[in-house]
Write a protein that holds these residues in place. Sequence first.
Motif, PDB file in Angstrom:
ATOM      1  N   ASP A   1      55.630  43.921  45.212  1.00  0.00           N
ATOM      2  CA  ASP A   1      54.397  42.861  45.686  1.00  0.00           C
ATOM      3  C   ASP A   1      53.855  43.566  46.043  1.00  0.00           C
ATOM      4  OD1 ASP A   1      56.263  40.126  45.554  1.00  0.00           O
ATOM      5  OD2 ASP A   1      56.372  40.843  47.704  1.00  0.00           O
ATOM      6  N   GLY A   2      53.718  45.297  46.073  1.00  0.00           N
ATOM      7  CA  GLY A   2      52.703  46.689  46.374  1.00  0.00           C
ATOM      8  C   GLY A   2      51.536  46.178  45.375  1.00  0.00           C
ATOM      9  N   ALA A   3      52.270  45.702  44.489  1.00  0.00           N
ATOM     10  CA  ALA A   3      51.651  45.883  43.448  1.00  0.00           C
ATOM     11  C   ALA A   3      50.108  44.772  42.643  1.00  0.00           C
ATOM     12  CB  ALA A   3      52.070  46.469  41.812  1.00  0.00           C
ATOM     13  N   LYS A   4      50.816  43.698  43.128  1.00  0.00           N
ATOM     14  CA  LYS A   4      50.147  42.735  42.837  1.00  0.00           C
ATOM     15  C   LYS A   4      49.132  42.403  43.982  1.00  0.00           C
ATOM     16  CE  LYS A   4      54.322  40.026  41.794  1.00  0.00           C
ATOM     17  NZ  LYS A   4      55.344  38.243  41.801  1.00  0.00           N
ATOM     18  N   ILE A   5      49.408  43.187  45.445  1.00  0.00           N
ATOM     19  CA  ILE A   5      48.748  42.950  45.974  1.00  0.00           C
ATOM     20  C   ILE A   5      47.509  44.272  45.702  1.00  0.00           C
ATOM     21  CG2 ILE A   5      48.171  44.162  48.293  1.00  0.00           C
ATOM     22  CD1 ILE A   5      51.121  42.936  48.974  1.00  0.00           C
ATOM     23  N   VAL A   6      47.609  45.153  45.688  1.00  0.00           N
ATOM     24  CA  VAL A   6      46.693  46.299  45.770  1.00  0.00           C
ATOM     25  C   VAL A   6      45.850  46.428  43.749  1.00  0.00           C
ATOM     26  CG1 VAL A   6      46.342  48.784  44.120  1.00  0.00           C
ATOM     27  CG2 VAL A   6      48.077  48.057  46.338  1.00  0.00           C
ATOM     28  N   THR A   7      46.507  45.505  42.632  1.00  0.00           N
ATOM     29  CA  THR A   7      45.972  45.040  41.582  1.00  0.00           C
ATOM     30  C   THR A   7      45.427  43.909  40.694  1.00  0.00           C
ATOM     31  OG1 THR A   7      48.329  45.400  40.391  1.00  0.00           O
ATOM     32  CG2 THR A   7      47.429  47.517  40.410  1.00  0.00           C
ATOM     33  N   GLN A   8      45.815  43.155  41.745  1.00  0.00           N
ATOM     34  CA  GLN A   8      45.214  42.015  41.309  1.00  0.00           C
ATOM     35  C   GLN A   8      44.463  41.408  41.931  1.00  0.00           C
ATOM     36  OE1 GLN A   8      48.829  38.883  40.884  1.00  0.00           O
ATOM     37  NE2 GLN A   8      49.998  40.668  39.176  1.00  0.00           N
ATOM     38  N   ASP A   9      44.499  41.136  43.435  1.00  0.00           N
ATOM     39  CA  ASP A   9      43.336  40.805  44.370  1.00  0.00           C
ATOM     40  C   ASP A   9      42.091  41.374  44.435  1.00  0.00           C
ATOM     41  OD1 ASP A   9      42.590  39.898  46.703  1.00  0.00           O
ATOM     42  OD2 ASP A   9      44.262  39.602  47.700  1.00  0.00           O
ATOM     43  N   SER A  10      40.991  40.862  43.867  1.00  0.00           N
ATOM     44  CA  SER A  10      40.119  41.543  44.048  1.00  0.00           C
ATOM     45  C   SER A  10      39.218  41.415  44.887  1.00  0.00           C
ATOM     46  CB  SER A  10      38.873  40.027  42.581  1.00  0.00           C
ATOM     47  OG  SER A  10      39.002  39.357  43.293  1.00  0.00           O
ATOM     48  N   ARG A  11      39.738  40.711  46.220  1.00  0.00           N
ATOM     49  CA  ARG A  11      38.293  40.339  47.279  1.00  0.00           C
ATOM     50  C   ARG A  11      38.407  41.902  47.920  1.00  0.00           C
ATOM     51  NH1 ARG A  11      41.740  36.313  50.725  1.00  0.00           N
ATOM     52  NH2 ARG A  11      43.244  37.792  49.920  1.00  0.00           N
ATOM     53  N   ILE A  12      40.019  42.621  48.011  1.00  0.00           N
ATOM     54  CA  ILE A  12      39.828  44.295  48.577  1.00  0.00           C
ATOM     55  C   ILE A  12      39.136  45.343  46.891  1.00  0.00           C
ATOM     56  CG2 ILE A  12      41.903  44.018  49.159  1.00  0.00           C
ATOM     57  CD1 ILE A  12      43.118  45.456  47.617  1.00  0.00           C
ATOM     58  N   ARG A  13      38.026  45.175  46.535  1.00  0.00           N
ATOM     59  CA  ARG A  13      37.958  45.810  45.506  1.00  0.00           C
ATOM     60  C   ARG A  13      36.065  46.608  45.672  1.00  0.00           C
ATOM     61  NH1 ARG A  13      39.654  43.172  39.599  1.00  0.00           N
ATOM     62  NH2 ARG A  13      42.118  43.471  40.300  1.00  0.00           N
ATOM     63  N   ALA A  14      36.005  45.861  46.829  1.00  0.00           N
ATOM     64  CA  ALA A  14      34.877  46.661  47.106  1.00  0.00           C
ATOM     65  C   ALA A  14      33.885  45.849  48.787  1.00  0.00           C
ATOM     66  CB  ALA A  14      33.338  45.926  45.938  1.00  0.00           C
ATOM     67  N   VAL A  15      33.555  46.362  48.986  1.00  0.00           N
ATOM     68  CA  VAL A  15      33.754  45.854  50.730  1.00  0.00           C
ATOM     69  C   VAL A  15      31.811  45.211  50.790  1.00  0.00           C
ATOM     70  CG1 VAL A  15      32.744  46.092  53.499  1.00  0.00           C
ATOM     71  CG2 VAL A  15      34.727  48.141  52.076  1.00  0.00           C
ATOM     72  N   THR A  16      31.789  44.134  50.372  1.00  0.00           N
ATOM     73  CA  THR A  16      31.117  43.103  50.838  1.00  0.00           C
ATOM     74  C   THR A  16      31.019  41.847  51.023  1.00  0.00           C
ATOM     75  OG1 THR A  16      31.841  41.992  48.477  1.00  0.00           O
ATOM     76  CG2 THR A  16      30.289  43.755  47.931  1.00  0.00           C
ATOM     77  N   PRO A  17      30.099  41.261  51.480  1.00  0.00           N
ATOM     78  CA  PRO A  17      29.552  39.780  52.020  1.00  0.00           C
ATOM     79  C   PRO A  17      30.672  38.817  51.150  1.00  0.00           C
ATOM     80  CG  PRO A  17      27.200  41.154  52.271  1.00  0.00           C
ATOM     81  CD  PRO A  17      28.536  41.478  51.472  1.00  0.00           C
ATOM     82  N   GLU A  18      30.397  38.933  50.605  1.00  0.00           N
ATOM     83  CA  GLU A  18      31.461  37.911  49.684  1.00  0.00           C
ATOM     84  C   GLU A  18      32.407  38.416  49.732  1.00  0.00           C
ATOM     85  OE1 GLU A  18      32.342  34.339  47.616  1.00  0.00           O
ATOM     86  OE2 GLU A  18      30.892  35.224  48.452  1.00  0.00           O
ATOM     87  N   ASN A  19      33.079  39.063  49.596  1.00  0.00           N
ATOM     88  CA  ASN A  19      34.762  39.688  49.664  1.00  0.00           C
ATOM     89  C   ASN A  19      35.124  39.224  51.056  1.00  0.00           C
ATOM     90  OD1 ASN A  19      34.934  40.151  46.956  1.00  0.00           O
ATOM     91  ND2 ASN A  19      34.394  42.772  46.994  1.00  0.00           N
ATOM     92  N   ILE A  20      34.561  39.752  52.233  1.00  0.00           N
ATOM     93  CA  ILE A  20      34.544  39.538  53.266  1.00  0.00           C
ATOM     94  C   ILE A  20      34.978  38.190  53.966  1.00  0.00           C
ATOM     95  CG2 ILE A  20      33.847  39.893  55.531  1.00  0.00           C
ATOM     96  CD1 ILE A  20      32.392  42.119  55.008  1.00  0.00           C
ATOM     97  N   ARG A  21      33.944  37.530  53.045  1.00  0.00           N
ATOM     98  CA  ARG A  21      34.398  36.102  53.622  1.00  0.00           C
ATOM     99  C   ARG A  21      35.233  35.231  52.890  1.00  0.00           C
ATOM    100  NH1 ARG A  21      33.269  31.155  51.184  1.00  0.00           N
ATOM    101  NH2 ARG A  21      32.727  32.410  48.945  1.00  0.00           N
ATOM    102  N   LEU A  22      35.865  35.751  51.601  1.00  0.00           N
ATOM    103  CA  LEU A  22      36.794  35.315  50.925  1.00  0.00           C
ATOM    104  C   LEU A  22      37.912  35.830  51.852  1.00  0.00           C
ATOM    105  CD1 LEU A  22      35.453  36.090  47.437  1.00  0.00           C
ATOM    106  CD2 LEU A  22      36.590  33.669  47.908  1.00  0.00           C
ATOM    107  N   ILE A  23      37.665  36.874  52.130  1.00  0.00           N
ATOM    108  CA  ILE A  23      39.518  37.038  52.637  1.00  0.00           C
ATOM    109  C   ILE A  23      39.424  35.973  54.380  1.00  0.00           C
ATOM    110  CG2 ILE A  23      40.048  39.099  54.318  1.00  0.00           C
ATOM    111  CD1 ILE A  23      39.056  41.091  52.195  1.00  0.00           C
ATOM    112  N   TRP A  24      38.416  36.051  55.119  1.00  0.00           N
ATOM    113  CA  TRP A  24      39.021  35.050  56.471  1.00  0.00           C
ATOM    114  C   TRP A  24      38.874  33.976  56.179  1.00  0.00           C
ATOM    115  CZ3 TRP A  24      39.379  36.449  61.001  1.00  0.00           C
ATOM    116  CH2 TRP A  24      39.177  37.500  61.004  1.00  0.00           C
ATOM    117  N   SER A  25      38.104  32.915  54.544  1.00  0.00           N
ATOM    118  CA  SER A  25      38.967  31.950  54.540  1.00  0.00           C
ATOM    119  C   SER A  25      39.969  31.344  52.862  1.00  0.00           C
ATOM    120  CB  SER A  25      37.660  31.076  54.060  1.00  0.00           C
ATOM    121  OG  SER A  25      37.060  32.281  52.366  1.00  0.00           O
ATOM    122  N   GLU A  26      39.953  32.492  52.631  1.00  0.00           N
ATOM    123  CA  GLU A  26      41.372  31.810  51.321  1.00  0.00           C
ATOM    124  C   GLU A  26      42.503  32.851  51.562  1.00  0.00           C
ATOM    125  OE1 GLU A  26      40.820  30.703  49.064  1.00  0.00           O
ATOM    126  OE2 GLU A  26      38.960  30.131  49.215  1.00  0.00           O
TER     127      GLU A  26
END
Length: 495
Positions: A45-70
């Motif tokens: 599961d560690g590989a899935k989280i790090v390699t497949q979750d696009s929200r963690i690849r950059a600190v952007t307002p959109e990614n922050i919003r997606l983390i809170w809302s998904e």
Amino acid sequence: MSQIRKPPAAPSPASRPRHGWRILLLWALLGAAYSNSFQTALVFDGAKIVTQDSRIRAVTPENIRLIWSEEYWYKGAPSGLYRPLTTFSFLLNYAALGNGPNPAGYHWTNFVLHGINVTLVYALGILIFADPALALALAALWGLHPLLTDSVTNIAGRADLLAALGVLAALLCYMKSTAAQGRRRLAWLAAMVAAQAAGLLAKENAAVLPALMLVYDLAWPERATWRARAPAYAALALPFGLWLYLRSQVQTHMLIHFMENPLVSAGFLAARLTAIKVAGKLLWLFVWPARLSADYSYNAIRLFGWHVFEWEEDAKAVIALAVCLSAALLVLRWRHRRKPLFFFLAFFFIALVPTANLVILIGSIMAERFAYLPSLGLAGCAVVAFLELGRRLPFKPPASARAALIALAFVCLGLAARTYTRNLDWRDELSFWTSTANVSRGSARPHNNLGETLARMPGRLPDAIAEFEAALRILPDYADAHYNLGNALAQMPGR
């Protein structure tokens, strides 16, 4: 240990250095036990989280919003899980700290979180036992136990680490608030609320805090009046209300896959008796952690059903039920006579409930990381048990206590050695799935995944085919194994 002295409100300046060297010793022991975990790969599961979750690849307002809302498993199968704080921690590793797909940074973060939790357990031991030596034994026994590697060495165990940190910190703040007055009390309560909110946003099992507070209050009612305790319980409405509101904004529901939790196909009674057997297995792994596995999917745990030819499997459920009922009776009996045992035994059962599949079915039938927080209760019971055994030795009280602590020290060294060897199983995909398939021989997925790993290695195609066939013998309609077997056979000459 039938009576526990009420500890002082705050340690004296002269006592702080003693706590300091004990905490340093704990961190040194943890460092030795987990020294080989920082080079382990991204697996499972560690590989899935790090390699497949696009929200963690950059600190952007959109990614922050997606983390809170998904939900937690972003763009995956519906899981019903909402853990934004855990995802933010991965964002910190991947983008803010620049770790990217390099696993070392994630392992270091997990190790530091575990070290903080062990320090909090030491502080809890001070408040429960009023004895630094016993607090040290409690923290070392829990922190070095190899059953916890599924939360520490496994990168996906980050949620359990953060949730436990929130629960332990909030519980300690509550305990300190009962002895404080005025602004200091308000400060402790504010810290408790913040810690509980953080725990809930990391993983759902942090919701056990109010029940743990109640157990503490029942064990030591003389430490504060119920009127003084009431504001703390009322204050917990804030983090729970926030968590429920944020979770209600996420459009998700839990989809339980039969492969992950076969209890969905069992009747009510069979499912609960199997769940009790799982609790018994976790208890046994705490006592004897020789065979550890990261995967307990179908058919690692046999469903209860009074099978004529599998009476040993059904007997395990009956034995586990008898053990749990006996422990529940002891909880009631020891409330006044043996307060630490009452507290820690109740702690184990309460912390286990959210993942026990007894009240509601969850996404997995069993995982060793489910025991991360509950095993603290077992560690506390073990410390008291060693002291009781020491008292029966033909020595005077000081010598018998030292003998018990020396025995505990040797146990801790053995656990640290087992933790070190367990970390070797996480070295890479091959070692991980080989170890998992050897331990969970009756589980279909480890054989299939080991086959996938072998199929990518030169000259190992026959071994891969054997693993795919083993998976299909366990689960004949396993689609992934059929697909992988067909591909492997297509690569064989003449096939």
